[in-house]
Design a protein around this motif. Structure first.
Motif, PDB file in Angstrom:
ATOM      1  N   VAL A  31       0.850  -1.196   0.000  1.00  0.00           N
ATOM      2  CA  VAL A  31       0.000   0.000   0.000  1.00  0.00           C
ATOM      3  C   VAL A  31       0.885   1.246   0.000  1.00  0.00           C
ATOM      4  N   THR A  32       0.300   2.333  -0.465  1.00  0.00           N
ATOM      5  CA  THR A  32       1.043   3.596  -0.426  1.00  0.00           C
ATOM      6  C   THR A  32       0.402   4.503   0.619  1.00  0.00           C
ATOM      7  N   THR A  33       1.198   5.415   1.137  1.00  0.00           N
ATOM      8  CA  THR A  33       0.689   6.341   2.143  1.00  0.00           C
ATOM      9  C   THR A  33       1.395   7.686   2.016  1.00  0.00           C
ATOM     10  N   SER A  34       0.806   8.693   2.641  1.00  0.00           N
ATOM     11  CA  SER A  34       1.414  10.025   2.598  1.00  0.00           C
ATOM     12  C   SER A  34       2.733  10.000   3.382  1.00  0.00           C
ATOM     13  N   THR A  35       3.628  10.910   3.028  1.00  0.00           N
ATOM     14  CA  THR A  35       4.919  10.941   3.714  1.00  0.00           C
ATOM     15  C   THR A  35       4.718  11.246   5.205  1.00  0.00           C
ATOM     16  N   VAL A  68       1.542  -2.245  13.200  1.00  0.00           N
ATOM     17  CA  VAL A  68       1.503  -0.784  13.380  1.00  0.00           C
ATOM     18  C   VAL A  68       0.035  -0.322  13.424  1.00  0.00           C
ATOM     19  N   TYR A  69      -0.797  -1.185  13.987  1.00  0.00           N
ATOM     20  CA  TYR A  69      -2.243  -0.984  13.909  1.00  0.00           C
ATOM     21  C   TYR A  69      -2.692   0.423  14.299  1.00  0.00           C
ATOM     22  N   ALA A  70      -2.143   0.943  15.398  1.00  0.00           N
ATOM     23  CA  ALA A  70      -2.575   2.270  15.872  1.00  0.00           C
ATOM     24  C   ALA A  70      -2.213   3.381  14.894  1.00  0.00           C
ATOM     25  N   GLU A  71      -1.201   3.156  14.081  1.00  0.00           N
ATOM     26  CA  GLU A  71      -0.765   4.177  13.118  1.00  0.00           C
ATOM     27  C   GLU A  71      -0.913   3.707  11.680  1.00  0.00           C
ATOM     28  N   ARG A  72      -1.738   2.687  11.458  1.00  0.00           N
ATOM     29  CA  ARG A  72      -1.869   2.193  10.082  1.00  0.00           C
ATOM     30  C   ARG A  72      -2.426   3.300   9.186  1.00  0.00           C
ATOM     31  N   PRO A  73      -1.985   3.303   7.929  1.00  0.00           N
ATOM     32  CA  PRO A  73      -2.366   4.384   7.023  1.00  0.00           C
ATOM     33  C   PRO A  73      -3.873   4.455   6.735  1.00  0.00           C
ATOM     34  N   LEU A  74      -4.280   5.593   6.222  1.00  0.00           N
ATOM     35  CA  LEU A  74      -5.700   5.818   5.918  1.00  0.00           C
ATOM     36  C   LEU A  74      -6.248   4.763   4.964  1.00  0.00           C
ATOM     37  N   ILE A  75      -5.460   4.372   3.967  1.00  0.00           N
ATOM     38  CA  ILE A  75      -5.975   3.417   2.975  1.00  0.00           C
ATOM     39  C   ILE A  75      -6.317   2.083   3.655  1.00  0.00           C
ATOM     40  N   CYS A  76      -5.540   1.693   4.665  1.00  0.00           N
ATOM     41  CA  CYS A  76      -5.813   0.448   5.395  1.00  0.00           C
ATOM     42  C   CYS A  76      -7.104   0.584   6.196  1.00  0.00           C
ATOM     43  N   ARG A  77      -7.328   1.784   6.730  1.00  0.00           N
ATOM     44  CA  ARG A  77      -8.537   2.031   7.524  1.00  0.00           C
ATOM     45  C   ARG A  77      -9.773   2.068   6.645  1.00  0.00           C
ATOM     46  N   LEU A  78      -9.580   2.566   5.417  1.00  0.00           N
ATOM     47  CA  LEU A  78     -10.707   2.737   4.496  1.00  0.00           C
ATOM     48  C   LEU A  78     -11.233   1.398   3.989  1.00  0.00           C
ATOM     49  N   PHE A  79     -10.328   0.424   3.907  1.00  0.00           N
ATOM     50  CA  PHE A  79     -10.713  -0.868   3.343  1.00  0.00           C
ATOM     51  C   PHE A  79     -11.889  -1.467   4.114  1.00  0.00           C
ATOM     52  N   GLY A  80     -12.896  -1.873   3.364  1.00  0.00           N
ATOM     53  CA  GLY A  80     -14.073  -2.504   3.977  1.00  0.00           C
ATOM     54  C   GLY A  80     -15.159  -1.529   4.373  1.00  0.00           C
ATOM     55  N   THR A  81     -14.853  -0.224   4.306  1.00  0.00           N
ATOM     56  CA  THR A  81     -15.854   0.759   4.748  1.00  0.00           C
ATOM     57  C   THR A  81     -16.574   1.419   3.576  1.00  0.00           C
ATOM     58  N   THR A  82     -16.218   1.017   2.340  1.00  0.00           N
ATOM     59  CA  THR A  82     -16.838   1.572   1.149  1.00  0.00           C
ATOM     60  C   THR A  82     -17.018   0.451   0.127  1.00  0.00           C
ATOM     61  N   PRO A  83     -18.098   0.499  -0.649  1.00  0.00           N
ATOM     62  CA  PRO A  83     -18.291  -0.548  -1.659  1.00  0.00           C
ATOM     63  C   PRO A  83     -17.134  -0.614  -2.649  1.00  0.00           C
ATOM     64  N   ARG A  84     -16.404   0.520  -2.798  1.00  0.00           N
ATOM     65  CA  ARG A  84     -15.253   0.528  -3.723  1.00  0.00           C
ATOM     66  C   ARG A  84     -14.077  -0.289  -3.212  1.00  0.00           C
ATOM     67  N   LEU A  85     -14.032  -0.474  -1.902  1.00  0.00           N
ATOM     68  CA  LEU A  85     -12.969  -1.302  -1.302  1.00  0.00           C
ATOM     69  C   LEU A  85     -13.652  -2.314  -0.381  1.00  0.00           C
ATOM     70  N   ALA A  86     -14.488  -3.131  -0.988  1.00  0.00           N
ATOM     71  CA  ALA A  86     -15.296  -4.056  -0.182  1.00  0.00           C
ATOM     72  C   ALA A  86     -14.459  -5.216   0.340  1.00  0.00           C
ATOM     73  N   CYS A  87     -14.776  -5.629   1.541  1.00  0.00           N
ATOM     74  CA  CYS A  87     -14.093  -6.781   2.138  1.00  0.00           C
ATOM     75  C   CYS A  87     -14.546  -8.040   1.400  1.00  0.00           C
ATOM     76  N   PRO A  88     -13.611  -8.899   0.981  1.00  0.00           N
ATOM     77  CA  PRO A  88     -13.991 -10.120   0.267  1.00  0.00           C
ATOM     78  C   PRO A  88     -14.771 -11.102   1.140  1.00  0.00           C
ATOM     79  N   HIS A  89     -14.745 -10.871   2.472  1.00  0.00           N
ATOM     80  CA  HIS A  89     -15.471 -11.763   3.379  1.00  0.00           C
ATOM     81  C   HIS A  89     -16.780 -11.149   3.856  1.00  0.00           C
TER      82      HIS A  89
END
Ligand code: SF4
Ligand code: SF4
Length: 117
Positions: A31-35, A68-89
């Motif tokens: 994944v990519t994240t902001s600097t 690094v759960y407490a500081e995981r990037p936004l993209i990791c947090r976004l996963f599963g919360t939008t139909p565009r990044l739906a959880c496969p489960h």
């Protein structure tokens, strides 16, 4: 606090959380994240980055999941919360992310420099 760190905090607070399948990390990968967010993560060596990339994994994924759960990037947090990044489960929060917040996050992604985690 910098304007970007304020934005990151604002977005983090507005991304809904949900319970994952126990022990699952199927959505982790390169994944990519902001600097700014990258600077909060422990530094990994070139070799660690290369080894993770070779397996299409993330250098912060350990035996017990994200290290690094407490500081995981936004993209990791976004996963599963939008139909565009739906959880496969089929895991998801009761209420998906507000579409306007999602748009703002994507705008932020487009505005700031991103690097491979
Ligand atoms: S969002 Fe879905 S794929 Fe990702 S860790 Fe949770 S259960 Fe697994
Ligand atoms: S930072 Fe954590 S949640 Fe994000 S891809 Fe890496 S291991 Fe997964």
């Amino acid at each position: 606090m910098t304007p970007n760190s304020q934005k990151i905090r604002f977005f983090r607070e507005r991304i809904p959380s949900f319970e994952c399948k126990p022990g699952c990390h199927d959505c982790c990968g390169p994944v990519t994240t902001s600097t700014e967010e990258m600077a909060r993560l422990p530094v990994k060596s070139e070799e660690e980055h290369a080894a993770a990339l070779a397996e299409l994994s993330c250098p912060h994924l350990g035996e017990k999941g994200c290290q690094v759960y407490a500081e995981r990037p936004l993209i990791c947090r976004l996963f599963g919360t939008t139909p565009r990044l739906a959880c496969p489960h089929g895991k998801r929060p009761d209420a998906m992310i507000d579409a306007r917040i999602e748009q703002q996050i994507h705008r932020y992604f487009a505005e700031v420099r991103h690097v491979l985690v």
